[in-house]
Design a protein around this motif. Structure first.
Motif, PDB file in Angstrom:
ATOM      1  N   MET A  60       4.817   1.777   0.114  1.00 40.50           N
ATOM      2  CA  MET A  60       3.773   0.828   0.494  1.00 40.50           C
ATOM      3  C   MET A  60       3.044   0.385  -0.772  1.00 40.50           C
ATOM      4  O   MET A  60       2.518   1.213  -1.517  1.00 40.50           O
ATOM      5  N   THR A  61       3.013  -0.922  -0.995  1.00 40.06           N
ATOM      6  CA  THR A  61       2.256  -1.495  -2.118  1.00 40.06           C
ATOM      7  C   THR A  61       1.031  -2.187  -1.532  1.00 40.06           C
ATOM      8  O   THR A  61       1.156  -3.140  -0.760  1.00 40.06           O
ATOM      9  N   MET A  62      -0.162  -1.693  -1.906  1.00 36.19           N
ATOM     10  CA  MET A  62      -1.407  -2.172  -1.302  1.00 36.19           C
ATOM     11  C   MET A  62      -2.327  -2.724  -2.380  1.00 36.19           C
ATOM     12  O   MET A  62      -2.563  -2.068  -3.400  1.00 36.19           O
ATOM     13  N   THR A  63      -2.862  -3.902  -2.153  1.00 36.30           N
ATOM     14  CA  THR A  63      -3.837  -4.495  -3.060  1.00 36.30           C
ATOM     15  C   THR A  63      -5.168  -4.620  -2.336  1.00 36.30           C
ATOM     16  O   THR A  63      -5.249  -5.213  -1.249  1.00 36.30           O
ATOM     17  N   PRO A  81       3.180  12.553   8.725  1.00 35.06           N
ATOM     18  CA  PRO A  81       3.897  13.287   9.772  1.00 35.06           C
ATOM     19  C   PRO A  81       4.292  14.683   9.292  1.00 35.06           C
ATOM     20  O   PRO A  81       4.259  14.992   8.099  1.00 35.06           O
ATOM     21  N   GLU A  82       4.690  15.500  10.241  1.00 35.37           N
ATOM     22  CA  GLU A  82       5.119  16.869   9.944  1.00 35.37           C
ATOM     23  C   GLU A  82       6.253  16.870   8.928  1.00 35.37           C
ATOM     24  O   GLU A  82       7.208  16.122   9.033  1.00 35.37           O
ATOM     25  N   GLY A  83       6.108  17.728   7.922  1.00 34.07           N
ATOM     26  CA  GLY A  83       7.163  17.904   6.935  1.00 34.07           C
ATOM     27  C   GLY A  83       7.262  16.825   5.890  1.00 34.07           C
ATOM     28  O   GLY A  83       8.156  16.852   5.047  1.00 34.07           O
ATOM     29  N   VAL A  84       6.362  15.856   5.898  1.00 32.26           N
ATOM     30  CA  VAL A  84       6.431  14.740   4.962  1.00 32.26           C
ATOM     31  C   VAL A  84       5.451  14.970   3.811  1.00 32.26           C
ATOM     32  O   VAL A  84       4.299  15.340   4.030  1.00 32.26           O
ATOM     33  N   SER A  85       5.917  14.748   2.593  1.00 34.61           N
ATOM     34  CA  SER A  85       5.066  14.874   1.418  1.00 34.61           C
ATOM     35  C   SER A  85       5.172  13.613   0.580  1.00 34.61           C
ATOM     36  O   SER A  85       6.268  13.062   0.418  1.00 34.61           O
ATOM     37  N   ILE A  86       4.066  13.141   0.070  1.00 38.26           N
ATOM     38  CA  ILE A  86       4.086  11.948  -0.779  1.00 38.26           C
ATOM     39  C   ILE A  86       4.709  12.297  -2.122  1.00 38.26           C
ATOM     40  O   ILE A  86       4.368  13.305  -2.739  1.00 38.26           O
ATOM     41  N   SER A  87       5.631  11.459  -2.557  1.00 39.48           N
ATOM     42  CA  SER A  87       6.373  11.746  -3.782  1.00 39.48           C
ATOM     43  C   SER A  87       6.240  10.644  -4.827  1.00 39.48           C
ATOM     44  O   SER A  87       6.764  10.778  -5.931  1.00 39.48           O
ATOM     45  N   ARG A  88       5.541   9.563  -4.487  1.00 37.67           N
ATOM     46  CA  ARG A  88       5.348   8.513  -5.476  1.00 37.67           C
ATOM     47  C   ARG A  88       3.951   7.936  -5.354  1.00 37.67           C
ATOM     48  O   ARG A  88       3.465   7.674  -4.260  1.00 37.67           O
ATOM     49  N   ILE A 148      -2.230  -0.279  -5.615  1.00 40.31           N
ATOM     50  CA  ILE A 148      -1.636   1.056  -5.660  1.00 40.31           C
ATOM     51  C   ILE A 148      -0.302   1.028  -4.926  1.00 40.31           C
ATOM     52  O   ILE A 148      -0.071   0.190  -4.051  1.00 40.31           O
ATOM     53  N   ILE A 149       0.560   1.946  -5.316  1.00 37.28           N
ATOM     54  CA  ILE A 149       1.844   2.152  -4.638  1.00 37.28           C
ATOM     55  C   ILE A 149       1.887   3.600  -4.162  1.00 37.28           C
ATOM     56  O   ILE A 149       1.595   4.516  -4.935  1.00 37.28           O
ATOM     57  N   VAL A 150       2.230   3.792  -2.907  1.00 36.80           N
ATOM     58  CA  VAL A 150       2.402   5.132  -2.347  1.00 36.80           C
ATOM     59  C   VAL A 150       3.776   5.184  -1.690  1.00 36.80           C
ATOM     60  O   VAL A 150       4.130   4.296  -0.899  1.00 36.80           O
ATOM     61  N   GLY A 151       4.553   6.203  -2.029  1.00 31.91           N
ATOM     62  CA  GLY A 151       5.882   6.345  -1.440  1.00 31.91           C
ATOM     63  C   GLY A 151       6.125   7.750  -0.942  1.00 31.91           C
ATOM     64  O   GLY A 151       5.595   8.720  -1.488  1.00 31.91           O
ATOM     65  N   TYR A 152       6.927   7.868   0.110  1.00 32.69           N
ATOM     66  CA  TYR A 152       7.246   9.189   0.652  1.00 32.69           C
ATOM     67  C   TYR A 152       8.620   9.179   1.310  1.00 32.69           C
ATOM     68  O   TYR A 152       9.093   8.161   1.808  1.00 32.69           O
ATOM     69  N   GLU A 153       9.278  10.353   1.262  1.00 32.19           N
ATOM     70  CA  GLU A 153      10.543  10.560   1.953  1.00 32.19           C
ATOM     71  C   GLU A 153      10.277  11.320   3.246  1.00 32.19           C
ATOM     72  O   GLU A 153       9.491  12.266   3.258  1.00 32.19           O
TER      73      GLU A 153
END
Length: 1017
Positions: A60-63, A81-88, A148-153
């Motif tokens: 997600m790229t948010m301005t 969500p369960e088991g999800v961690s932000i990685s970027r 900002i950019i936030v990414g997760y798997e």
């Protein structure tokens, strides 16, 4: 004139705390008007979703645009969500996106705040309680924007059928100026299906086995979220591999046919219903629907109902016949959600059943997160802000099951609970593989995802499934790097995430390994964060390895300038030794003061002349003997009073010749350790001088080298705090009706901490301490990892004598903010309140021996004076129970005083002053720190959390007035106004002390001092 460090970095909540969807929650710092409250908006949002196998990567790229003319600070919270961690995480620096790097969480917070004070551009993303992530951005420029950019798997789970399910909530409460969404599904043999989409124009189109959908909109507010179903064939394993420095990381997905065996529910079931304030965020309709299915299947059973908030109570026994549970359902529908949460309040002694159903978000905000039950506990979660690890741990430890009703249907959850489910039992012939996760037995429910490391190039092994220890299904797996290597996802990071998730279930035992792993793979965990810094110099200064784009410059500078750039750390021990000398000199100074006689002119008194080597006229043999007696006994009771405690002119042999004088004018010479009979005072002989000094002789009080008749403690008068807020007008009558009025008003103030503080205070004043504590404990449920809130809570717990809870709350603050000296001090004093004196002493000493960065060390300069007093007070009161070998002996010195007042406050970057006006009319404060009668004000804190202290060794008779001068507070945030706590002591460190504690919210418009209390000596 006093210099004020006033910062404009002050929080304001722009969104409701209680989120109804899994959406980012925006908070923005500082606003003075309604227009400024709405100044920051999300004006650009671009979302890219890529799905390969069972792994979805969302970026997600948010301005954010700040339309005000003030620089602000932003804070964005993501419930994951369960088991999800932000990685970027990335932040725009000078117009270019800069990737974050991982660092220890406490260090990241410390660095962020230090840089923030220098008005440069740090960015921080951290994990807070539960599976929630918080982004802190500074600055949000006036009439400008930040991106900002936030990414997760995310590892996808199965829905009702044989399909994986991806869901992205898009419940934004405003139109977005520029909105784009793209979803790509790679290598899917069966076409994915859209279960939910933003609008009718979003459609997946095929390009071979890849499917793509995309929309671009202006001034757009999505109507729905995005849900993608990916059907899977259960006869076809999916394998993905990624080359590593030694071997390969691999990810295997298999879809065994669901097999299960019926499980019988027990006849005696205990329901633990979380009735804390955060229970308002749960989906109780889903929970009741699940209970209905269980009861209808069982038909006849007995249910014990327990309600859990800051305490636990048995709410009744319900005998269910023929599936009729109307009475229990009615009870559950009428539950009042109030208070914080303390899991440790539940134990088997007062709540017995054969198995338990625990309905909670897993966040124990007011006590330890363990439950003392030894029968199966099935944990059910419906909250989007939840601590999944805690719930899983409770279930696994007790032999129960964990159900996340956000990720599965009620019917599927019922099937899982009512059946003995097929489990993954392990691997056979796995010689060529290692570090596979999951590594324990887990329920399969139609899908298993296994990650591991392949040592060589290819291998074959077998996955085993069954019940208990019985294998009934075997699934052969072949790994071949030529056939399966894919590069569309980072398999190594998926493996690391699965390993961390498993270790996190027992976090305390694995926290060091979690830190190492999360930093290596760039994942955010409980003890690691992602940080963005502005310049290479900042990365060098704080010893943080920068992202790849800055590494060449960083490495070049590192060879030549690192030493001069590195942030210098220092402890406070040397300053404490110097301060101890200063305190000794002050304590041994004679501040003689004679009360003026009305109507008579006063003349100055000449100084006495003392002839070296002979008794002076000002010091009688009697006085010298008693002082020698005091020193002799101090030598026995305390670690050695330094030789400097003795006047150089005194004969050192005086230590062996002690005179104890009674108030009947009887005296008797004796040797140290002999028996003295105090005529006219005690009817029985005194065994030894130490016994006398410890106050064990009736009618005698020994203080400051003299023997006095027992003195009456002065009465400390504290004004009763009464809030003038509008809602307090409804708090009238008896507690029952007032509580009903509180509940009726609460929806309007649900996220206002001072509402709970004020109402709790009213109930304390009505002597209803049970309701008061419940209402007060709501503060713990208002925000995640908010140290300001918890400090306010800890102060009030101290004042009201709830020391067990004070220890828990202050320990949490220390966990979140170990970089602050005050965190160790507050925890130490809480331990002392709770009677844990050795731990209290150790943590007080840590204040002086921890390493602090230069900014914090400068901010807290002078705290050593307060810590020295408190260390020596502990030793004076509990020396026989303490091991003081680890304490630097130069700090140990007996410092009893007649008066001590110490002031703390709950917010950083706040300037508050302690004033104390003595009976002569002289005011001790920051510009007059030493008064004529011997009053002493500690160092002035113009930022930080304090504390400030006033002491006087020998108080003169008359009234003492204590005030707090508050220099204003434009901070409007979730933690409410600045709150101070004042502890007022008389006879401090004498063994005869009394203490009163007052907690006061500060009135920003009162510049003439807030009255804290007064007393007459």
């Amino acid at each position: 004139m006093k210099f004020r460090k006033t910062l404009t970095i002050l929080p304001l909540l722009l969104s409701a705390i209680f989120v109804k969807a899994q959406m980012p929650v925006l908070k923005v710092q500082q606003a003075n008007s309604d227009e400024q409250k709405k100044a920051v908006k999300l004006n650009k949002l671009s979302i890219d979703v890529q799905i390969t196998g069972n792994i979805a990567t969302t970026v997600m790229t948010m301005t954010f645009y700040n339309s005000s003319n003030r620089i602000l600070e932003g804070e964005l919270t993501f419930p994951m969500p369960e088991g999800v961690s932000i990685s970027r995480y990335a932040l725009d620096i000078n117009g270019k996106m800069r990737e974050a790097v991982p660092v220890e969480k406490a260090k990241a917070t410390e660095v962020f705040e230090d840089i923030e004070h220098r008005r440069v551009d740090p960015g921080l993303l951290e994990k807070v309680e539960g599976n929630n992530f918080r982004t802190r951005i500074y600055p949000l420029p006036a009439n400008g924007s930040r991106t900002i950019i936030v990414g997760y798997e995310e590892e996808l789970g199965f829905n009702n059928g044989n399909a994986l399910r991806y869901h992205l909530p898009l419940d934004y409460n405003q139109a977005i100026e520029k909105f784009s969404l793209k979803a790509t599904v790679f290598e899917s043999i069966i076409k994915p299906e859209l279960g939910e989409q933003p609008d009718g124009s979003f459609d997946l189109k095929a390009n071979g086995n890849t499917y793509v959908a995309e929309i671009n909109k202006t001034n757009y507010q999505p109507k729905n979220g995005l849900t993608i179903s990916l059907p899977k064939r259960n006869d076809l394993p999916e394998v993905q591999m990624q080359k590593a420095s030694n071997g390969y990381y691999f990810l295997v997905n298999v879809f065994p046919k669901t097999q299960s065996r019926a499980r019988q529910w027990s006849n005696q079931i205990g329901i633990i219903w979380d009735s804390s304030l955060s229970g308002l965020q749960r989906d109780t309709k889903k929970e009741l629907a699940l209970l209905d299915l269980i009861i209808k299947q069982k038909q006849n059973l007995t249910i014990q109902l327990g309600l859990l908030n800051n305490g636990f109570k048995n709410a009744g026994t319900f005998v269910i016949s023929n599936g009729n549970w109307d009475l229990l359902k009615e009870k559950l529908n009428k539950i009042i959600y109030d208070g914080g949460t303390d899991f440790s309040a539940v134990n088997a002694k007062n709540f017995q059943a054969d198995e338990y159903i625990f309905l909670s978000d897993g966040l124990s905000t007011f006590g330890q997160n363990t439950i003392a039950l030894n029968k199966p506990v099935h944990c059910i979660n419906t909250s989007l802000k939840a601590d999944y690890s805690t719930l899983k741990y409770i279930s696994q430890k007790t032999g129960g099951q964990f159900i996340n009703l956000n990720a599965t249907s009620t019917n599927d959850a019922f099937k899982q609970l009512s059946q003995e489910n097929l489990q993954f039992l392990g691997i056979k012939n796995g010689i060529g593989i290692r570090q596979t996760y999951p590594s324990t037995n887990v329920n399969v429910n139609g899908h298993l995802s296994l990650a591991g490391i392949l040592n060589g190039f290819n291998t074959d092994f077998v996955l085993q499934f069954g019940y208990g220890n019985t294998v009934i299904i075997e699934q052969p797996i072949r790994l071949n790097a030529t056939e399966h290597t894919l590069t569309s996802i980072d398999v190594s990071r998926v493996w690391a995430q699965k390993k961390i998730a498993e270790m996190d279930i027992q976090y305390e035992a694995n926290k060091d390994d979690i830190s190492v792993l999360s930093k290596q793979f760039g994942l955010v965990a409980r003890n690691t964060s992602l940080i963005v810094l502005e310049s290479v110099d900042d990365y060098l200064r704080y010893d943080i390895t920068p992202p790849a784009e800055l590494r060449p410059e960083y490495d070049a500078i590192l060879k030549h300038r690192r030493t001069e750039l590195l942030e210098q750390k220092k402890d406070l021990l040397n300053a404490a030794v110097d301060m101890t000398k200063d305190l000794k000199a002050w304590w041994n100074t004679d501040f003689s003061y004679k009360q003026p006689i009305k109507g008579k002119e006063q003349y100055p008194t000449p100084e006495n002349v003392i002839v070296q080597g002979a008794p002076g006229a000002s010091e009688s043999r009697y006085e010298r003997s008693v002082q020698a007696s005091q020193r002799s006994v101090d030598a026995v009771r305390m670690p050695p009073p330094p030789v400097e405690n003795l006047k150089e002119s005194e004969n050192k042999n005086a230590l062996n010749d002690v005179v104890v004088v009674g108030y009947a004018n009887q005296d008797k010479r004796m040797s140290t350790g002999s028996v003295a009979n105090i005529r006219g005072i005690a009817s029985e002989p005194v065994a030894n001088v130490d016994q006398l000094l410890q106050g064990k002789v009736a009618g005698v009080n020994i203080q400051q080298g003299t023997i006095r008749p027992t003195e009456i403690q002065p009465t400390i008068i504290i004004p009763e705090f009464k809030s003038d807020k509008e809602y307090m007008k409804n708090m009238v009558g008896k507690p029952d009706s007032a509580y009903a009025a509180y509940l009726k008003m609460r929806p309007n103030y649900i996220s206002t901490p001072m509402f709970y503080f004020d109402i709790a205070n009213w109930f304390y004043q009505q002597k209803d301490s049970v309701r008061a504590l419940t209402i007060l404990s709501n503060i713990a449920d208002l925000d995640l990892e908010n140290a300001d809130l918890y400090k306010t809570l800890a102060y009030k717990l101290k004042q009201t004598g709830n020391y067990k809870e004070e220890v828990f709350v202050s320990q949490k603050i220390l966990q979140w903010r170990p970089m602050d000296a005050q965190s160790y001090r507050d925890y130490a004093l809480a331990l002392a309140d709770a009677g844990q004196y050795q731990k209290a002493l150790n943590n007080l000493y840590k204040v002086l021996t921890q390493s602090y960065n230069a900014q914090i060390a400068d901010r807290d300069e002078g705290i050593e004076e307060i810590i020295i007093s408190e260390i020596n007070n502990l030793i004076a009161k509990h020396g026989d129970k303490l091991d003081v070998k680890g304490i630097d002996k130069r700090l140990i010195y007996r410092l009893p005083v007649d008066v001590r007042v110490v002031l703390n406050w709950n917010k950083n970057d706040t300037d508050i002053d302690l004033w104390l006006t003595d009976p002569t009319g002289e005011k001790g404060f920051y510009s007059n720190p030493r008064t004529a009668i011997g009053g002493r004000i500690s160092n002035d804190f113009t930022s930080g959390y304090g504390p400030e202290q006033f002491m006087i060794k020998k108080a003169v008779k008359g009234k003492y007035k204590i005030e707090v001068n508050y220099y204003g507070d434009s901070q409007i945030n979730i933690s409410g106004p600045t709150t101070v706590t004042a502890e007022i002591y008389t006879r401090y460190a004498t063994g005869k002390e009394q203490r009163r504690v007052i907690v006061l919210p500060m009135a920003a418009d009162n510049k003439n001092g807030n009255l804290v209390g007064e007393f007459n000596f």
